[in-house]
Write a protein that holds these residues in place. Structure first.
Motif, PDB file in Angstrom:
ATOM      1  N   PRO A  82       5.756   9.270  -3.165  1.00  0.00           N
ATOM      2  CA  PRO A  82       5.698  10.176  -2.003  1.00  0.00           C
ATOM      3  C   PRO A  82       4.376  10.954  -1.894  1.00  0.00           C
ATOM      4  O   PRO A  82       4.042  11.447  -0.823  1.00  0.00           O
ATOM      5  N   CYS A  83       3.627  11.032  -2.979  1.00  0.00           N
ATOM      6  CA  CYS A  83       2.362  11.779  -2.991  1.00  0.00           C
ATOM      7  C   CYS A  83       1.159  10.880  -2.740  1.00  0.00           C
ATOM      8  O   CYS A  83       0.026  11.359  -2.734  1.00  0.00           O
ATOM      9  N   SER A  84       1.389   9.613  -2.554  1.00  0.00           N
ATOM     10  CA  SER A  84       0.293   8.654  -2.441  1.00  0.00           C
ATOM     11  C   SER A  84       0.431   7.850  -1.157  1.00  0.00           C
ATOM     12  O   SER A  84       1.539   7.547  -0.720  1.00  0.00           O
ATOM     13  N   ASN A  85      -0.690   7.486  -0.580  1.00  0.00           N
ATOM     14  CA  ASN A  85      -0.644   6.647   0.624  1.00  0.00           C
ATOM     15  C   ASN A  85      -1.372   5.320   0.368  1.00  0.00           C
ATOM     16  O   ASN A  85      -2.047   4.810   1.255  1.00  0.00           O
ATOM     17  N   VAL A  86      -1.221   4.782  -0.820  1.00  0.00           N
ATOM     18  CA  VAL A  86      -1.836   3.509  -1.173  1.00  0.00           C
ATOM     19  C   VAL A  86      -1.065   2.385  -0.488  1.00  0.00           C
ATOM     20  O   VAL A  86       0.154   2.295  -0.594  1.00  0.00           O
ATOM     21  N   SER A  87      -1.791   1.535   0.221  1.00  0.00           N
ATOM     22  CA  SER A  87      -1.138   0.439   0.943  1.00  0.00           C
ATOM     23  C   SER A  87      -0.891  -0.748   0.010  1.00  0.00           C
ATOM     24  O   SER A  87      -1.534  -0.888  -1.032  1.00  0.00           O
ATOM     25  N   GLU A  88       0.037  -1.583   0.406  1.00  0.00           N
ATOM     26  CA  GLU A  88       0.320  -2.806  -0.363  1.00  0.00           C
ATOM     27  C   GLU A  88      -0.923  -3.689  -0.442  1.00  0.00           C
ATOM     28  O   GLU A  88      -1.186  -4.319  -1.452  1.00  0.00           O
ATOM     29  N   SER A  89      -1.690  -3.714   0.636  1.00  0.00           N
ATOM     30  CA  SER A  89      -2.927  -4.501   0.661  1.00  0.00           C
ATOM     31  C   SER A  89      -3.923  -3.987  -0.375  1.00  0.00           C
ATOM     32  O   SER A  89      -4.561  -4.774  -1.079  1.00  0.00           O
ATOM     33  N   GLU A  90      -4.051  -2.672  -0.478  1.00  0.00           N
ATOM     34  CA  GLU A  90      -4.953  -2.092  -1.477  1.00  0.00           C
ATOM     35  C   GLU A  90      -4.481  -2.415  -2.891  1.00  0.00           C
ATOM     36  O   GLU A  90      -5.289  -2.724  -3.772  1.00  0.00           O
ATOM     37  N   ILE A  91      -3.181  -2.354  -3.112  1.00  0.00           N
ATOM     38  CA  ILE A  91      -2.614  -2.694  -4.421  1.00  0.00           C
ATOM     39  C   ILE A  91      -2.878  -4.155  -4.738  1.00  0.00           C
ATOM     40  O   ILE A  91      -3.307  -4.499  -5.843  1.00  0.00           O
ATOM     41  N   ASP A  92      -2.641  -5.042  -3.767  1.00  0.00           N
ATOM     42  CA  ASP A  92      -2.898  -6.472  -3.973  1.00  0.00           C
ATOM     43  C   ASP A  92      -4.364  -6.729  -4.300  1.00  0.00           C
ATOM     44  O   ASP A  92      -4.679  -7.482  -5.226  1.00  0.00           O
ATOM     45  N   ASN A  93      -5.271  -6.098  -3.551  1.00  0.00           N
ATOM     46  CA  ASN A  93      -6.710  -6.277  -3.801  1.00  0.00           C
ATOM     47  C   ASN A  93      -7.091  -5.789  -5.191  1.00  0.00           C
ATOM     48  O   ASN A  93      -7.867  -6.434  -5.901  1.00  0.00           O
ATOM     49  N   SER A  94      -6.541  -4.658  -5.587  1.00  0.00           N
ATOM     50  CA  SER A  94      -6.842  -4.103  -6.898  1.00  0.00           C
ATOM     51  C   SER A  94      -6.275  -4.993  -8.012  1.00  0.00           C
ATOM     52  O   SER A  94      -6.929  -5.213  -9.036  1.00  0.00           O
ATOM     53  N   ASN A  95      -5.070  -5.513  -7.810  1.00  0.00           N
ATOM     54  CA  ASN A  95      -4.476  -6.432  -8.790  1.00  0.00           C
ATOM     55  C   ASN A  95      -5.322  -7.694  -8.939  1.00  0.00           C
ATOM     56  O   ASN A  95      -5.545  -8.185 -10.056  1.00  0.00           O
ATOM     57  N   GLN A  96      -5.799  -8.220  -7.819  1.00  0.00           N
ATOM     58  CA  GLN A  96      -6.645  -9.412  -7.870  1.00  0.00           C
ATOM     59  C   GLN A  96      -7.955  -9.125  -8.593  1.00  0.00           C
ATOM     60  O   GLN A  96      -8.419  -9.938  -9.401  1.00  0.00           O
ATOM     61  N   TYR A  97      -8.548  -7.959  -8.327  1.00  0.00           N
ATOM     62  CA  TYR A  97      -9.783  -7.585  -9.005  1.00  0.00           C
ATOM     63  C   TYR A  97      -9.565  -7.513 -10.518  1.00  0.00           C
ATOM     64  O   TYR A  97     -10.335  -8.072 -11.294  1.00  0.00           O
ATOM     65  N   ALA A  98      -8.498  -6.814 -10.929  1.00  0.00           N
ATOM     66  CA  ALA A  98      -8.209  -6.672 -12.357  1.00  0.00           C
ATOM     67  C   ALA A  98      -7.952  -8.040 -12.994  1.00  0.00           C
ATOM     68  O   ALA A  98      -8.425  -8.297 -14.108  1.00  0.00           O
ATOM     69  N   GLY A  99      -7.249  -8.901 -12.299  1.00  0.00           N
ATOM     70  CA  GLY A  99      -7.000 -10.245 -12.820  1.00  0.00           C
ATOM     71  C   GLY A  99      -8.283 -11.029 -13.025  1.00  0.00           C
ATOM     72  O   GLY A  99      -8.475 -11.678 -14.058  1.00  0.00           O
TER      73      GLY A  99
END
Length: 91
Positions: free
Chosen positions: A25-42
């Motif tokens: 509830p305190c964050s407005n991180v989008s699913e797209s941003e999460i996906d992009n970040s996961n791909q970067y980390a991978g």
């Protein structure tokens, strides 16, 4: 790891934490941003294992088995948290 990579890992850790039910509830991180970040980390972790440190990975896995990867991911997480906490506005 370079400075920009550490910062992006810190961002990845934050985005992972932002999915927690108490934090979401305190964050407005989008699913797209999460996906992009996961791909970067991978990509980063794959590069570290296969290009930057293959000899170290081989040796560590021969000595420690799968525990070597657990330890390595622990260190990566700690490094990312250090990067987050190093920001003057955080602490």
């Amino acid at each position: 790891m370079r400075g920009k990579e550490r910062k992006n890992l810190a961002k990845w850790i934050f985005m992972g934490m932002s999915a927690h039910s108490m934090i979401k509830p305190c964050s407005n991180v989008s699913e797209s941003e999460i996906d992009n970040s996961n791909q970067y980390a991978g990509r980063l972790i794959t590069r570290l294992i296969t290009e930057d440190c293959p000899e170290q990975v081989r040796t560590a896995s021969e000595v420690m088995g799968s525990a070597a990867f657990e330890q390595a991911f622990k260190v990566v997480g700690e490094l990312a948290m250090q990067e987050l906490m190093a920001e003057l506005s955080v602490g």
